[in-house]
Design a protein around this motif. Structure first.
Motif, short mmCIF file in Angstrom:
data_model
loop_
_atom_site.label_atom_id
_atom_site.label_comp_id
_atom_site.label_asym_id
_atom_site.label_seq_id
_atom_site.Cartn_x
_atom_site.Cartn_y
_atom_site.Cartn_z
N UNK A 184 -5.53 20.71 2.61
CA UNK A 184 -6.29 19.71 4.01
C UNK A 184 -5.03 19.69 5.34
N UNK A 185 -4.26 20.66 5.45
CA UNK A 185 -3.54 21.49 6.55
C UNK A 185 -4.36 20.70 7.79
N UNK A 221 -2.50 18.54 -1.65
CA UNK A 221 -3.59 17.80 -1.02
C UNK A 221 -2.06 16.44 -0.08
N UNK A 222 -2.22 17.03 1.51
CA UNK A 222 -1.57 15.97 1.33
C UNK A 222 -1.81 14.17 2.17
N UNK A 223 -3.20 13.65 2.13
CA UNK A 223 -3.28 12.22 2.16
C UNK A 223 -3.16 12.05 0.86
N UNK A 224 -2.51 13.02 -0.14
CA UNK A 224 -2.42 12.36 -1.53
C UNK A 224 -1.33 12.56 -2.57
N UNK A 274 -2.63 17.76 10.37
CA UNK A 274 -1.87 18.42 11.75
C UNK A 274 -3.02 16.72 12.78
N UNK A 275 -4.88 16.80 12.43
CA UNK A 275 -5.40 16.10 13.10
C UNK A 275 -4.24 14.58 13.59
N UNK A 276 -3.71 14.00 12.01
CA UNK A 276 -3.65 12.86 11.56
C UNK A 276 -2.76 12.72 12.13
N UNK A 277 -1.76 13.37 12.31
CA UNK A 277 0.23 13.74 12.97
C UNK A 277 -0.34 13.58 14.53
N UNK A 278 -1.82 13.84 14.97
CA UNK A 278 -1.28 13.48 16.35
C UNK A 278 -1.94 12.54 16.84
N UNK A 298 0.72 -1.22 0.21
CA UNK A 298 0.41 0.32 0.31
C UNK A 298 1.13 1.36 0.07
N UNK A 299 0.64 2.08 -0.97
CA UNK A 299 1.23 2.93 -1.16
C UNK A 299 1.22 4.12 -0.12
N UNK A 300 2.19 5.21 0.46
CA UNK A 300 1.94 5.87 1.81
C UNK A 300 2.51 7.70 1.62
N UNK A 301 1.46 8.36 2.49
CA UNK A 301 1.67 9.19 1.99
C UNK A 301 2.82 10.16 2.92
N UNK A 302 3.00 11.50 2.90
CA UNK A 302 4.30 12.77 3.07
C UNK A 302 3.45 12.75 5.14
N UNK A 303 2.55 11.99 5.20
CA UNK A 303 1.58 11.55 6.29
C UNK A 303 2.17 10.25 7.24
N UNK A 304 2.60 9.21 6.59
CA UNK A 304 2.72 7.84 6.82
C UNK A 304 1.22 7.00 6.25
#
Length: 190
Positions: free
Chosen positions: A181-182, A158-161, A186-190, A58-64
């Protein structure tokens, strides 16, 4: 002796034709700049390209997280973005341009891109490329995005993509400045 001349002429004609065909195929099958995606299907096929590695991981986005879809139908054309034309900014060894940044293109960016030799506005059906208009979402080469950033005309993203390989060229902090989608990121990083 009279037959040697025609055979030699035919031989050289065949050799020249073969060389021209080989050169032409190489020119169209190999990316010569970052704006020409290499597609591994004939231009007459209407079947979508799939990431060759999609079943392996599965490919990962910049947030993991899992890489989200960037755009699977540009302006109702039936054309999906991504090097593999699967709607995602996934990448692989054959994607030399690293089409990994999910951008929302602007008029300023498209004008800049054209001014540096990367015309993204003109449709190129042979590459399943619809030509972009302001507001379109498209997987852009990470170095092209960085180039636009350095010129002060980077489009939103879009960071998620956006694929994690983008981080090889641009730090997450910089990408966050342009992310539509900042807040979600940020929520995803917490």
């Amino acid at each position: 002796a009279s037959m040697a001349y025609p055979r030699t002429s035919i031989y050289f004609f065949t050799l020249a034709a073969s060389l021209i065909l080989t050169t032409t195929r190489s020119f169209f099958a190999t990316p010569t700049n970052l704006s020409t995606p290499y597609l591994s299907r004939s231009s007459t096929s209407t079947a979508p390209l799939q990431a060759e590695h999609s079943s392996q991981y599965v490919s990962r986005n910049v947030l993991g997280g899992d890489l989200a879809c960037c755009c699977d139908d540009v302006r109702g054309t039936g054309i999906a973005t991504g090097y593999y034309r699967d709607g995602r900014c996934s990448t692989g060894a054959d994607d030399q341009g690293r089409h990994t940044v999910c951008t929302i293109v602007t008029k300023e960016f498209l004008e800049y891109s054209s001014s540096v030799g990367n015309d993204l506005s003109t449709p190129m059906p042979m590459y399943s490329f619809p030509g972009l208009k302001p507001g379109d979402q498209w997987c852009l080469c990470s170095l092209r995005w960085r180039q636009a950033y350095e010129a002060g005309v980077a489009p939103g993203l879009r960071l998620m993509a956006t694929h994690e390989k983008t981080l090889e060229h641009t730090p997450l902090e910089v990408l966050m400045e342009y992310a539509v989608d900042a807040a979600e990121a940020r929520e995803a990083l917490e």
